[in-house]
Structure formats: C-alpha cells, structure tokens
Design a protein around this motif. Structure first.
Motif, PDB file in Angstrom:
ATOM      1  N   VAL A  76      71.316  40.316   6.123  1.00  0.00           N
ATOM      2  CA  VAL A  76      72.682  40.564   5.646  1.00  0.00           C
ATOM      3  C   VAL A  76      73.715  39.742   6.432  1.00  0.00           C
ATOM      4  N   SER A  96      68.277  43.652   2.442  1.00  0.00           N
ATOM      5  CA  SER A  96      68.544  43.286   1.041  1.00  0.00           C
ATOM      6  C   SER A  96      67.261  42.709   0.453  1.00  0.00           C
ATOM      7  N   ASN A 108      75.987  42.461  -4.670  1.00  0.00           N
ATOM      8  CA  ASN A 108      75.250  42.021  -3.478  1.00  0.00           C
ATOM      9  C   ASN A 108      73.823  42.585  -3.429  1.00  0.00           C
ATOM     10  N   PHE A 109      73.222  42.801  -4.588  1.00  0.00           N
ATOM     11  CA  PHE A 109      71.770  43.060  -4.655  1.00  0.00           C
ATOM     12  C   PHE A 109      71.137  41.669  -4.700  1.00  0.00           C
ATOM     13  N   THR A 136      70.097  37.976  -2.041  1.00  0.00           N
ATOM     14  CA  THR A 136      70.091  37.222  -0.786  1.00  0.00           C
ATOM     15  C   THR A 136      70.240  35.758  -1.169  1.00  0.00           C
ATOM     16  N   HIS A 181      61.954  46.257   1.114  1.00  0.00           N
ATOM     17  CA  HIS A 181      63.388  46.159   1.394  1.00  0.00           C
ATOM     18  C   HIS A 181      64.121  47.476   1.109  1.00  0.00           C
ATOM     19  N   HIS A 223      68.478  48.890   0.843  1.00  0.00           N
ATOM     20  CA  HIS A 223      69.746  48.444   0.264  1.00  0.00           C
ATOM     21  C   HIS A 223      69.958  48.816  -1.204  1.00  0.00           C
ATOM     22  N   THR A 224      68.917  48.793  -2.026  1.00  0.00           N
ATOM     23  CA  THR A 224      69.119  49.040  -3.458  1.00  0.00           C
ATOM     24  C   THR A 224      68.956  50.516  -3.829  1.00  0.00           C
TER      25      THR A 224
END
Ligand SMILES: [Fe+2]
Ligand SMILES: [Fe+2]
Length: 373
Positions: free
Chosen positions: A179, A239, A249-250, A252, A272, A274-275
């Motif tokens: 990130v 991510s 921002n899903f 990289t 990962h 984040h989602t």
C-alpha cells in the motif's frame, strides 16, 4: 435507593465499562475472561450460533499428510480507540478466540492488515495488546489504515519491518507492504490526519493508487533469486496483487511488474486482505485468495470481477457481524492452498486447490443462497 431492576441501557453500559476495564490489563488469563464476556454479550443479542460455544473448535480443513502447512488468518479489524467503537474490538477478540480454539493449532496465524482505523497510537496499541492473546506464532502484515497517520512509525515500533520473508517446512513465505502511495499530501499542505483520512476514504480522487514500489520489487527479486522455479511460494499482500477496481483502490498499480517477478515459479499463492470478502482469482500460475474482515464486508466491485470468484451472499444489514469472520489455509507441499472462509453467521465455505487448478471446473465452492451486492 438503587432501583431493583436496572434498565437494559444501564446494564449494557455497566457491562461495557467492565469490558473496557478488563481490556486495560489484558494478559493471557484476563484475555480469556474478556473474550468469553464478548461472546456472551454477543450471544444475548442473538448473533452467535450455538455451535460457537463448543469448547474445542475443530479445524474445518481435513487432516493433511502431516507435512502440509496449516495456518489461520485474521484480517481488517479497523479498531478505533476503544471508547469510540467497542463492536470492532469485540469482533477482533472473537477472531482471536476462534483461532485459539482450533484443534489442531495452526502453524502460525497471519494478521492481514488494517488493524487500526486511523493509524493512531491508541488504536494500534489496543490491537497489538489483543493480538498478544493469540497462542500460535503470529505474523503481521500492514494495511493502509495502519500506516498513513505517521507513515508507519508506530506500527513498526510494534511489529517491526513490514517487508520480510521466511521458510517453513519447505515453503517460502513473503510478506509485502503493498500500500505504498506516492506523496500527494506535501503539495496540498495536508496534516498527518488529513492524509490519513484521505487514504482511509477509498473512493476519493485525491490519493494515489497503491503500489509495491521499485524498492520492494528489487528486494523481492533478490529475496527470490536463491530459489528454483519448483519452490512452493506463498505471498501475503494487503491489497490484491492485481488490478481489480481502481476507483475503490481494490488495485495495486505495479501488479504487472510484481507478477512478472513471481511468474517463473510453478505454483504461487497470494493471500490478501483489504477487500473484506470472498474473492478468488488466477493469473497464470499465480492463485489469489482474499480474506474476510472482522469489521465489515465490502460490496463487490461493480465491474471487472474475476470469473473464478463465487460471490458471498449479500450481508444481512440487521446483523453487524454477518459477512465477517476469519479463516484457515492449508498449504499443500507444491505451494497451492485450500482456503476456508469461516463466516461467523454462516456455514464455512472452502475454496479448494482443485478449484483454481481446474480453472473452476472442479470442486466448486458452495453457492450462496441470496445474491451479493
Ligand atoms: Fe480493510
Ligand atoms: Fe485496506
């Protein structure tokens, strides 16, 4: 004279105060007490199925050959300071309780990032204190919510460097800090908190996309240089290391370059955070698996979803822990994984190695019973 029957609200506030008092001195023994209280409180609100009270929680994964690696994960707890939001604190306690009850115990527990909501010292200290209650060895990854108040100073003081690798039972593990953002704040004269809040809002147009960055890509290249292409490789990133949906921002931004470094390996698993949802993808030899959050489930991206993803059901808006949970992962000797999503309010769902190996033709995970977002 004190009333004979306290109101529900009074009882709730008393119980909440006790909970926070106990949190202040959270050693292993009081952890068990507080954690049980968190579960008990949740149960009185009718959101814990009775099976959660089994004293020993058997792993949802079948026993492997004995040489397989088995780990558990907890991710995306988004803790506020404790007197702001106790729901997320209880959810993290619940996840720690879950992994501590696994039998057999996992080789290690991965924490997948976004421990804090706004990167504040009190939030990170609280999270670190709770994570001390994990019995198995703990590996911690950083998320953007942990980082952008002080650019990682506090997080590093608690957990060390965010980029590292290790070997375990013949598998090479790498944890990346995915990130990294270009400086958008200096030119705007933003305060640290303005910067943090900008990054925390995923869909604003001000921040830059996440990257692994040139420096870490070089580190990764060097780290992997001593390994042959047959080496089983598992990479942890906050991510997803691919381009899913940029507006949230899903994504990289240098995912293609990172994939190019990983692609020579025959089997790579990327796990990962984040989602905050069930998410499965495969690009060449790289198999991607998202983790559940303990705090809240995100809706699915409105476009560009990987075809291998079987979407989890739309969360019940009346149950704040629905769609949340933790999980378990078995790493097979060649480096591919079976991934279990341990939902707190639903049956667990397994995405088996055979599913991604066959490009979705075999071992289909259970289909949800109502549509996703
Ligand atoms: Fe998150
Ligand atoms: Fe995140």
């Amino acid at each position: 004279m004190r009333p004979k029957h306290k109101s529900v609200e009074t009882r709730y506030m008393e119980e909440r105060n006790e909970f926070f008092q106990a949190l202040k001195s959270l050693d292993r023994r009081s952890f068990i007490k507080v954690s049980a209280a968190a579960l008990g409180a949740a149960a009185t609100r009718g959101i814990v199925p009775p099976t959660s009270f089994q004293p020993v929680r058997l792993s949802a994964l079948q026993a492997g050959t004995g040489s397989d690696i088995y780990f558990a994960y907890i991710s995306d707890s988004h803790l506020y300071e404790q007197d702001v939001n106790d729901r997320f604190v209880r959810s993290l306690l619940r996840a720690v309780d879950d992994v501590n009850q696994l039998d057999p115990q996992p080789d290690f527990v991965l924490y997948g990032g976004d421990l804090a909501q706004l990167g504040q010292a009190k939030e990170l200290d609280l999270g670190a204190q709770i994570l001390k209650g994990v019995k198995a060895p703990l590996r911690v990854m950083v998320g953007e919510h942990d980082w952008y108040l002080d650019l990682g100073e506090k997080w590093k003081s608690l957990f060390g460097q965010p980029t590292y690798s290790w070997d375990h039972k013949g598998v090479h593990f790498v944890t990346l800090m995915s990130v990294v953002e270009e400086d958008f704040w200096t030119v705007r004269g933003m305060s640290p908190m303005e910067r943090m809040k900008t990054v925390a809002g995923l869909d604003n147009g001000v921040q830059r996309p996440f990257t692994v960055g040139a420096e870490q890509r070089q580190w990764l290249q060097n780290d992997l240089s001593r390994f042959g292409n047959d080496t089983p490789l598992v990479v942890f990133s906050h991510s997803p290391l691919y381009k899913l949906y940029k507006n949230w921002n899903f994504w990289t931004d240098d995912a293609d370059e990172v994939q190019a470094i990983l692609s020579r390996f025959k089997n790579v698993s990327v796990i990962h955070g984040h989602t905050h949802q069930m998410l499965t993808n495969r690009i060449g030899n790289i198999h991607f698996h998202g983790m559940l959050a303990t705090a809240w489930p995100w809706p699915y991206a409105p476009e560009g979803m990987p075809p291998l993803t079987i979407q989890m059901s739309r969360p019940d808006p009346f149950n704040p822990q629905d769609g949340c949970g933790d999980g378990e992962v078995r790493v097979h000797p060649e480096g591919l994984v079976d991934k279990v999503y341990n939902f707190w309010n639903r049956n667990p769902v397994t995405v088996a190695r055979e599913y991604t190996v066959s490009w979705g033709r075999e071992s289909l995970p259970a289909r949800p019973n109502r549509p996703s977002y």
